[in-house]
Structure formats: structure tokens, C-alpha cells
Design a protein around this motif. Structure first.
Motif, PDB file in Angstrom:
ATOM      1  N   GLY A  15      51.849  14.789 -58.042  1.00  0.00           N
ATOM      2  CA  GLY A  15      50.569  15.065 -58.677  1.00  0.00           C
ATOM      3  C   GLY A  15      49.415  15.458 -57.769  1.00  0.00           C
ATOM      4  O   GLY A  15      48.289  15.559 -58.242  1.00  0.00           O
ATOM      5  N   SER A  63      54.192  22.933 -59.288  1.00  0.00           N
ATOM      6  CA  SER A  63      53.216  24.012 -59.415  1.00  0.00           C
ATOM      7  C   SER A  63      53.017  24.571 -58.020  1.00  0.00           C
ATOM      8  O   SER A  63      53.084  23.830 -57.038  1.00  0.00           O
ATOM      9  N   ARG A  81      52.362  21.433 -55.628  1.00  0.00           N
ATOM     10  CA  ARG A  81      52.098  20.134 -56.265  1.00  0.00           C
ATOM     11  C   ARG A  81      53.374  19.726 -56.996  1.00  0.00           C
ATOM     12  O   ARG A  81      53.815  20.414 -57.914  1.00  0.00           O
ATOM     13  N   ASP A  83      55.250  17.919 -59.684  1.00  0.00           N
ATOM     14  CA  ASP A  83      54.785  17.429 -60.978  1.00  0.00           C
ATOM     15  C   ASP A  83      55.703  16.400 -61.629  1.00  0.00           C
ATOM     16  O   ASP A  83      55.234  15.422 -62.179  1.00  0.00           O
TER      17      ASP A  83
END
Length: 93
Positions: A15, A63, A81, A83
């Protein structure tokens, strides 16, 4: 994500955006973070790492930032990132 020929191991917390310390466009190994394009490619790399090096790999949906290079099986980006974990390979015997 790959660190092909890279002695610097990075930590990718869930995250949070992580940026590459060096950014270079193009297919050179330096200056970016490498990712598998598909789940199939990621599974293949995880199997390779387990069989060749005895290293268990985890696979995540991610991402990405700016695409620095892309071919049919991998992408090089400036930031990533993680996720969601998708698959966890079998533990080493």
C-alpha cells in the motif's frame, strides 16, 4: 518484481509507493524496478527462483508509475505500489 543483477535488495511494503533510487529509460538493467506483465509470467519466475535458488517468492497485484521499458513479458517502471497478494508459492521442501 525483479532485481535482475542488482545487489541492492529493496523492501516493498503493501500500500505504499516505492520509487527507484535511479531512473533510466530503456532496456538496460539499471535504473528502474522490473515487474512481470502477467500472472503467468510471475508464476514462471517464482517457480524458477524456487527450483534454481531455493528462494520462495510471493506474487502481488501492483500499481506502477511511468513505464520506462516494456516487452511481452516484463515492464520496467520508476515506482511501484504493492496492492494485494495474489499467490504464494509452495514452501521449500
Amino acid at each position: 518484481m525483479g532485481l535482475r543483477r542488482n545487489p541492492t535488495i529493496l523492501t516493498f511494503p503493501l500500500g505504499r509507493w516505492i520509487k527507484s533510487p535511479i531512473v533510466k529509460e530503456g532496456k538496460s538493467d539499471a535504473g528502474g524496478i522490473w515487474l512481470a506483465v502477467s500472472l503467468s509470467n510471475a508464476r514462471h519466475l517464482a517457480k524458477y527462483m524456487l527450483e534454481k535458488y531455493g528462494e520462495r517468492c510471493r506474487i502481488f497485484k501492483a500499481s506502477i508509475g511511468k513505464v520506462l521499458f516494456r516487452n511481452s513479458y516484463r515492464i520496467k517502471t520508476d515506482k511501484v505500489r504493492c496492492d494485494e497478494e495474489v499467490v504464494c508459492t509452495a514452501a521449500k521442501d
